[in-house]
Design a protein around this motif. Structure first.
Motif, PDB file in Angstrom:
ATOM      1  N   PHE A 153     -27.247 -84.163 -43.831  1.00  9.34           N
ATOM      2  CA  PHE A 153     -26.484 -85.100 -43.394  1.00  9.34           C
ATOM      3  C   PHE A 153     -25.837 -84.770 -42.166  1.00  9.34           C
ATOM      4  CE2 PHE A 153     -25.463 -86.649 -47.861  1.00  9.34           C
ATOM      5  CZ  PHE A 153     -25.961 -88.475 -47.490  1.00  9.34           C
ATOM      6  N   ASP A 154     -26.339 -83.346 -42.136  1.00 10.15           N
ATOM      7  CA  ASP A 154     -25.473 -82.634 -40.587  1.00 10.15           C
ATOM      8  C   ASP A 154     -26.707 -82.852 -39.722  1.00 10.15           C
ATOM      9  OD1 ASP A 154     -23.231 -81.656 -42.168  1.00 10.15           O
ATOM     10  OD2 ASP A 154     -23.791 -80.145 -42.343  1.00 10.15           O
ATOM     11  N   GLY A 155     -27.818 -82.632 -40.711  1.00  9.05           N
ATOM     12  CA  GLY A 155     -28.806 -83.335 -39.472  1.00  9.05           C
ATOM     13  C   GLY A 155     -29.365 -84.880 -38.968  1.00  9.05           C
ATOM     14  N   LEU A 156     -28.522 -85.336 -40.248  1.00  7.12           N
ATOM     15  CA  LEU A 156     -28.924 -86.888 -39.529  1.00  7.12           C
ATOM     16  C   LEU A 156     -28.364 -87.471 -38.470  1.00  7.12           C
ATOM     17  CD1 LEU A 156     -30.450 -89.442 -40.468  1.00  7.12           C
ATOM     18  CD2 LEU A 156     -28.977 -90.083 -42.245  1.00  7.12           C
ATOM     19  N   GLY A 157     -27.326 -86.050 -39.247  1.00  6.08           N
ATOM     20  CA  GLY A 157     -25.774 -86.634 -37.662  1.00  6.08           C
ATOM     21  C   GLY A 157     -26.332 -86.529 -36.557  1.00  6.08           C
ATOM     22  N   ARG A 158     -26.388 -84.780 -36.422  1.00 12.67           N
ATOM     23  CA  ARG A 158     -27.005 -84.597 -35.235  1.00 12.67           C
ATOM     24  C   ARG A 158     -28.110 -85.650 -34.776  1.00 12.67           C
ATOM     25  NH1 ARG A 158     -27.427 -78.674 -37.240  1.00 12.67           N
ATOM     26  NH2 ARG A 158     -28.393 -79.482 -38.420  1.00 12.67           N
ATOM     27  N   VAL A 159     -29.274 -85.650 -35.245  1.00  6.27           N
ATOM     28  CA  VAL A 159     -29.756 -86.685 -35.210  1.00  6.27           C
ATOM     29  C   VAL A 159     -29.067 -88.240 -34.166  1.00  6.27           C
ATOM     30  CG1 VAL A 159     -32.339 -88.111 -34.484  1.00  6.27           C
ATOM     31  CG2 VAL A 159     -31.917 -85.630 -36.234  1.00  6.27           C
ATOM     32  N   MET A 160     -28.382 -88.459 -35.009  1.00  8.14           N
ATOM     33  CA  MET A 160     -28.136 -89.434 -34.393  1.00  8.14           C
ATOM     34  C   MET A 160     -27.284 -89.816 -33.605  1.00  8.14           C
ATOM     35  SD  MET A 160     -28.456 -92.562 -36.399  1.00  8.14           S
ATOM     36  CE  MET A 160     -27.719 -93.558 -36.507  1.00  8.14           C
ATOM     37  N   ASN A 161     -26.349 -88.297 -32.645  1.00  6.89           N
ATOM     38  CA  ASN A 161     -25.712 -87.902 -31.823  1.00  6.89           C
ATOM     39  C   ASN A 161     -26.401 -88.190 -30.792  1.00  6.89           C
ATOM     40  OD1 ASN A 161     -23.055 -88.253 -32.370  1.00  6.89           O
ATOM     41  ND2 ASN A 161     -23.178 -86.087 -33.160  1.00  6.89           N
ATOM     42  N   GLU A 162     -27.996 -87.124 -31.140  1.00  6.42           N
ATOM     43  CA  GLU A 162     -28.989 -86.847 -29.855  1.00  6.42           C
ATOM     44  C   GLU A 162     -30.073 -88.731 -29.291  1.00  6.42           C
ATOM     45  OE1 GLU A 162     -31.344 -84.099 -31.282  1.00  6.42           O
ATOM     46  OE2 GLU A 162     -30.380 -82.750 -31.568  1.00  6.42           O
ATOM     47  N   ALA A 163     -29.273 -89.793 -30.451  1.00  7.93           N
ATOM     48  CA  ALA A 163     -30.428 -90.184 -30.603  1.00  7.93           C
ATOM     49  C   ALA A 163     -29.298 -91.629 -28.985  1.00  7.93           C
ATOM     50  CB  ALA A 163     -30.893 -91.168 -31.382  1.00  7.93           C
ATOM     51  N   ALA A 164     -27.969 -91.340 -30.052  1.00  3.36           N
ATOM     52  CA  ALA A 164     -26.885 -92.371 -28.942  1.00  3.36           C
ATOM     53  C   ALA A 164     -26.348 -91.053 -27.516  1.00  3.36           C
ATOM     54  CB  ALA A 164     -25.302 -91.926 -29.454  1.00  3.36           C
ATOM     55  N   GLY A 165     -27.195 -90.726 -27.227  1.00  4.71           N
ATOM     56  CA  GLY A 165     -26.676 -89.384 -25.642  1.00  4.71           C
ATOM     57  C   GLY A 165     -28.413 -90.068 -25.275  1.00  4.71           C
ATOM     58  N   VAL A 166     -29.184 -90.248 -25.842  1.00  2.57           N
ATOM     59  CA  VAL A 166     -30.712 -90.626 -25.579  1.00  2.57           C
ATOM     60  C   VAL A 166     -30.632 -91.913 -24.436  1.00  2.57           C
ATOM     61  CG1 VAL A 166     -33.005 -91.385 -25.633  1.00  2.57           C
ATOM     62  CG2 VAL A 166     -32.343 -88.826 -25.724  1.00  2.57           C
ATOM     63  N   ALA A 167     -29.592 -92.956 -25.454  1.00  3.31           N
ATOM     64  CA  ALA A 167     -29.307 -94.245 -25.498  1.00  3.31           C
ATOM     65  C   ALA A 167     -28.679 -94.431 -24.133  1.00  3.31           C
ATOM     66  CB  ALA A 167     -29.259 -95.423 -26.536  1.00  3.31           C
ATOM     67  N   ASP A 168     -27.617 -93.521 -23.853  1.00  2.00           N
ATOM     68  CA  ASP A 168     -26.375 -94.129 -23.228  1.00  2.00           C
ATOM     69  C   ASP A 168     -26.979 -93.995 -22.576  1.00  2.00           C
ATOM     70  OD1 ASP A 168     -23.746 -94.155 -22.645  1.00  2.00           O
ATOM     71  OD2 ASP A 168     -23.829 -92.216 -21.682  1.00  2.00           O
ATOM     72  N   GLY A 169     -28.302 -92.463 -21.848  1.00  2.00           N
ATOM     73  CA  GLY A 169     -28.881 -92.224 -20.518  1.00  2.00           C
ATOM     74  C   GLY A 169     -30.271 -93.513 -20.048  1.00  2.00           C
TER      75      GLY A 169
END
Length: 84
Positions: free
Chosen positions: A8-24
């Motif tokens: 779940f921690d890994g999945l949360g990190r991946v989701m955060n990174e994906a959200a950051g990339v999408a925002d960029g």
């Protein structure tokens, strides 16, 4: 239990990174679209709102002056006895 927390921690990190990339990506697209729209507007040679408002006010004043002059001219023609 510890293994599922890591997942779940890994999945949360991946989701955060994906959200950051999408925002960029969103910001990049906004910048590109804004740049294109500004270029298009500049190519259209549009009048600025302030310039339009100033010219409209000037035309109104001149229209009022013309009306006054027409009335004065009509009064002068009527007073001289010459009708055309």
């Amino acid at each position: 239990m510890n293994q599922s927390n890591k997942i779940f921690d890994g999945l949360g990190r991946v989701m955060n990174e994906a959200a950051g990339v999408a925002d960029g990506v969103r910001r990049e697209v906004e910048t590109a679209v804004k740049s294109q729209v500004q270029r298009l507007v500049a190519d259209m040679d549009l009048v600025k709102r302030e310039d339009f408002d100033a010219l409209r006010e000037l035309v109104q004043v001149q229209g009022e002056e013309i009306d006054t002059l027409r009335k004065d001219l009509a009064a002068l023609k009527g007073g001289s006895g010459k009708a055309k």
